[in-house]
Design a protein around this motif. Structure first.
Motif: not given
Length: 839
Positions: A340-341, A353-357, A364-368, A521-531
């Motif tokens: 369960q993700a 999520r759609r790709a993982l499913e 099983q993916t869930l959104g929170f 528990l899948a958190g998320h973050g971005s990655q960029s430089a000089n931003n």
């Protein structure tokens, strides 16, 4: 100015109310290092959106709508349909035919002039061209002073803040000879010094000197704050934060006093009598101007509504085609899922999520909401620094800290980090000192050459995080974020608080049974430089940070044996073989990282390996889907080359579009995942899992409608505002940005107002818009009476819905229909005639 303005002894209640209401209409803007999306029209949600739009247009010329050419193009491309135009007309009760409306697409209505401030009328009536207009002069002067006054990072010679921004401005403006030269006489400095010392007294005295009345005082104050909206928004943020902490902050009132001081100085010193008469007359017609503005926008609101209805009609039809029977949760399956993700509701998670499913039906993916229900602030080991890891609407209830599994090693790391941070602080103070500011680059520039070259060439290197600052990578990796005890002096009370927290979070997630062996528990973050706006691409639910801290802290809490024992006593049984695992989805590269794998039991290693494989495959699919929007179509079907390309973008100092963030967001769906799992939502929908059958008292639904729904609305309106009025509510061209005060915000160039909102490159790819401005469409699968109860209970929710700031739809599972909340009542919107059509 002909004479000194006398200060009033007491503040009239009507004037005090006008000041309060004007300031209330300015929405806060969070600093760059905690950047979250905000509805910049937040102070106007207590009135219908069309009325608010007319008021803004009247006060400063701002629009909440796109130019007519935009709707013409939407009609030509099929985004606006004839049926949608007919529905828009019907919902507005406007007496116009579809053909007449279509004919208006090529007709630009007669513009209505907005009301003018003193500076604007002076610019329109000046006899000779000037290097800089009065309006630009005033905004630039105030902005430069605010940048210096509020700076706590860049310079070591900022004005003393204990005096207040108005008092500081008054002293510095009185000593600024360039302003006297600009005004054309030397007595200007004395006139500034003669202004009342108290900002409220200045507002009172200046209002009387300008002849403002109770009818137009509030509107005029609002127009002044809109004229320097960037700094007004920063001051509104300071007030917002203070009030979250049960304090207050009046910097926004002082900023209003500064802007009003300029008005009265110019009015009495520079404005001719005939122009004064014109200025006074137009502000007496305040209401008439707003009415004329609203009428001038009537046709455009029909086009905007039609654009939104066309999208909603298609989405409703797809939602009602969900295969039957709908799967409510894993308890209804013959076998529990392998994994369960739990992902953030962020629209970028929909693609992943759609790709993982698709790569593994056993996931099983869930959104929170991405802060995972933890209302916390976070302190790295060995620092006094505290960083919010929760939505901007909330204040922290718990704290999380970095800990080391080895207490002895922890003490060593504390000392090492403190020494490193102290050295860095001394170095930064040296760089920012007046003596070295102009010689630093010449003296030390070559010392940075190697570091700059390495960062430029290494496309895999990421920027250092505050969690790791001052420590070698190997030692930083030994640290873990953990929740502090709520009641350190009472272990039983602390254990109860931890159990209550875990119980509430699992209930809100819908995870109360049928647990998989691995719960990610899948958190998320971005990655960029000089931003400078990098935090705006991280998790807004985590206060503009990544979800790492929250995911790791919650996983530790839910893996704790004492917490599980207490949960079992409350009839929430987590199986012994269920393990919670923390991870992070990189939304720029669609890579995925795990944390604390050394704590994973050996028995679950094969499960984790399988999950890693599925996540890798999902990342490849998600990157391929996003490739065309990133200009990477050529390598779309070459997984390794595409992965290298997105990582290179993430670390390219010159890349202005590392990812598209939440551009083109349009919907918020609150329902079981099976309601939308058959759909390709194209990364436009926030997905929050919810099963009303398991929410006996509808407390979870109330939480969703008062927090995640509001956050999604903020995101939606920030993207919309930055698109429809980029000059006032967007931050302009990234290539021209200069950071102000280390973290406060940016200038576009070297001056002007503080720029807030989104950079233009986050909305436009150089050829077309990547965000379609439309109000958020919220779909909730729950009984109408439950939704009604929450609307009636919460005034803010009622305002957003009844005043048209968002759309609210109810999915009726019993009758297979969708109803829309319109005019404070439910009306039929869409239905599917038979189950055969749904299959």
């Amino acid at each position: 100015m002909k004479q000194t303005i006398p200060a009033a002894t007491t503040l009239d209640p009507a004037l005090a109310s006008a000041i309060s209401q004007a300031c209330k209409h300015t929405a806060p803007a969070w600093p760059l290092d905690q950047l979250i999306a905000v509805n910049p029209y937040w102070g106007f949600v207590d009135q219908p959106i069309e009325q608010a739009a007319a008021q803004l247009a009247s006060l400063c010329g701002s629009r909440l709508l796109m130019p007519r050419a935009f709707y013409q193009q939407a009609w030509a491309s099929g985004q606006i349909t004839r049926d949608a135009l007919q529905a828009a007309i019907a919902s507005s009760k406007t007496s116009i035919s579809v053909d007449e409306l279509v004919a208006n697409l090529t007709v630009q209505g007669r513009p209505v002039e907005h009301l003018k401030l003193v500076t604007a009328l002076l610019d329109e009536n000046r006899d000779s061209p000037q290097i800089m207009s009065w309006r630009d002069t005033v905004v630039h002067q105030i902005s430069q002073h605010c940048a210096s006054y509020f700076d706590k990072t860049h310079a070591a010679w900022s004005p003393a803040q204990e005096t207040g921004v108005y008092a500081s401005w008054r002293v510095h403006a009185a000593a600024d000879l360039t302003l006297a030269l600009r005004m054309g006489h030397q007595r200007f400095n004395a006139q500034v010094l003669a202004l009342p010392q108290d900002p409220l007294a200045l507002i009172d005295a200046a209002s009387r000197a300008l002849g403002l009345t109770e009818v137009n005082q509030q509107a005029y104050f609002q127009a002044l704050l809109l004229d320097i909206n960037g700094w007004a928004s920063w001051c509104a943020y300071l007030r917002w934060q203070a009030r979250l902490g049960q304090r207050d902050d009046d910097q926004i009132v002082e900023l209003l006093a500064i802007r009003l001081a300029w008005e009265v100085l110019l009015h009495q010193d520079q404005m001719q009598e005939v122009v004064k008469a014109t200025w006074s007359a137009q502000w007496r017609e305040l209401q008439a101007n707003a009415i004329a503005m609203r009428e001038s926008q009537r046709i455009d609101w029909l086009f905007q509504t039609a654009l939104e209805l066309a999208y909603q009609t298609t989405l409703c039809a797809d939602l009602l085609r969900a295969p039957l029977p709908l799967r409510l949760d894993s308890e209804s399956l013959h076998a529990a899922p392998a994994v369960q993700a739990v992902f953030c509701i962020d629209v970028r998670s929909e693609v992943f999520r759609r790709a993982l499913e698709s790569v593994s039906p056993s996931v099983q993916t869930l959104g929170f909401a991405g802060f995972f229900g933890l209302s916390i602030d976070f302190s790295p080991l060995g620092t006094v620094f505290k960083r919010p890891q929760l939505p901007g609407l909330l204040s922290p209830v718990f704290s999380a800290v970095q800990v080391c599994d080895s207490p002895a090693l922890g003490q060593v790391l504390v000392q090492r980090r403190r020494a490193a941070l102290q050295w860095q602080a001394r170095w930064n103070a040296f760089r920012g000192s007046a003596n070295s500011a102009f010689s630093f680059v010449e003296s030390f520039g070559l010392a940075y050459a190697g570091k700059l070259l390495k960062a430029s060439l290494d496309s895999q290197e990421s920027a250092q995080r505050i969690e790791d600052a001052g420590l070698p990578a190997a030692q930083a990796n030994t640290l873990r974020p953990r929740l502090q005890d709520a009641h350190p002096e009472d272990s039983a009370a602390s254990a109860a608080a931890r159990c209550d927290l875990a119980f509430g979070i699992l209930g809100a997630m819908g995870l109360t049974g049928g647990f998989a062996r691995l719960v990610l528990l899948a958190g998320h973050g971005s990655q960029s430089a000089n931003n400078p706006h990098a935090a705006g691409l991280d998790c807004g639910a985590c206060g503009g940070q990544t979800g790492e801290v929250n995911a790791r802290a919650l996983a530790a809490l839910l893996n704790d044996r004492q917490t599980r024992k207490a949960l079992a006593e409350r009839d929430l049984q987590i199986p012994d073989d269920t393990v919670f695992l923390a991870g992070l989805h990189n939304t720029t590269t669609d890579g995925f990282d795990f944390f604390d794998l050394d704590l994973l039991p050996p028995s679950h290693a094969p499960d984790c390996m399988a999950l890693k494989t599925w996540l890798t495959q999902a990342g490849q699919l998600a990157r391929a889907e996003r490739a065309p929007s990133l200009g990477l179509e050529a390598v779309r079907h070459q997984p390794l080359a595409l992965e290298r390309a997105v990582k290179a973008r993430a670390n390219d100092w010159g890349q202005v579009r590392p990812e598209w963030g939440l551009a083109n967001n349009a919907a918020f769906i609150v329902a079981p995942r099976s309601r939308s799992q058959h759909m390709d939502l194209a990364g436009r929908a926030f997905l929050h899992d919810y099963q009303w059958q398991k929410d006996a008292d509808f407390k979870v639904l109330e939480l969703i409608m008062t927090a995640p729904m509001v956050v999604a609305h903020w995101i939606n309106m920030q993207y919309n505002a930055s698109t429809v009025d980029p000059q006032r509510f967007g931050s302009g061209n990234k290539l021209l940005h200069n950071v102000v005060g280390g973290h406060i915000g940016v200038f576009e160039g070297n001056g002007g107002d503080l720029r807030i909102g989104l950079p233009w490159q986050s909305l436009h790819d150089g050829e077309i818009l990547r965000h379609t401005p439309q109000r958020l469409s919220v779909f909730i699968e729950a009984p109408q009476h439950a939704i009604n109860q929450i609307i009636n209970k919460h005034a803010l929710v009622r305002q957003l819905v009844c005043h048209g700031w968002l759309y609210l739809f109810q999915i009726d599972t019993g009758q297979s229909v969708i109803c829309r909340y319109q005019g404070c009542e439910w009306k039929y919107f869409a239905a599917i005639s038979s189950r055969a059509e749904k299959a």
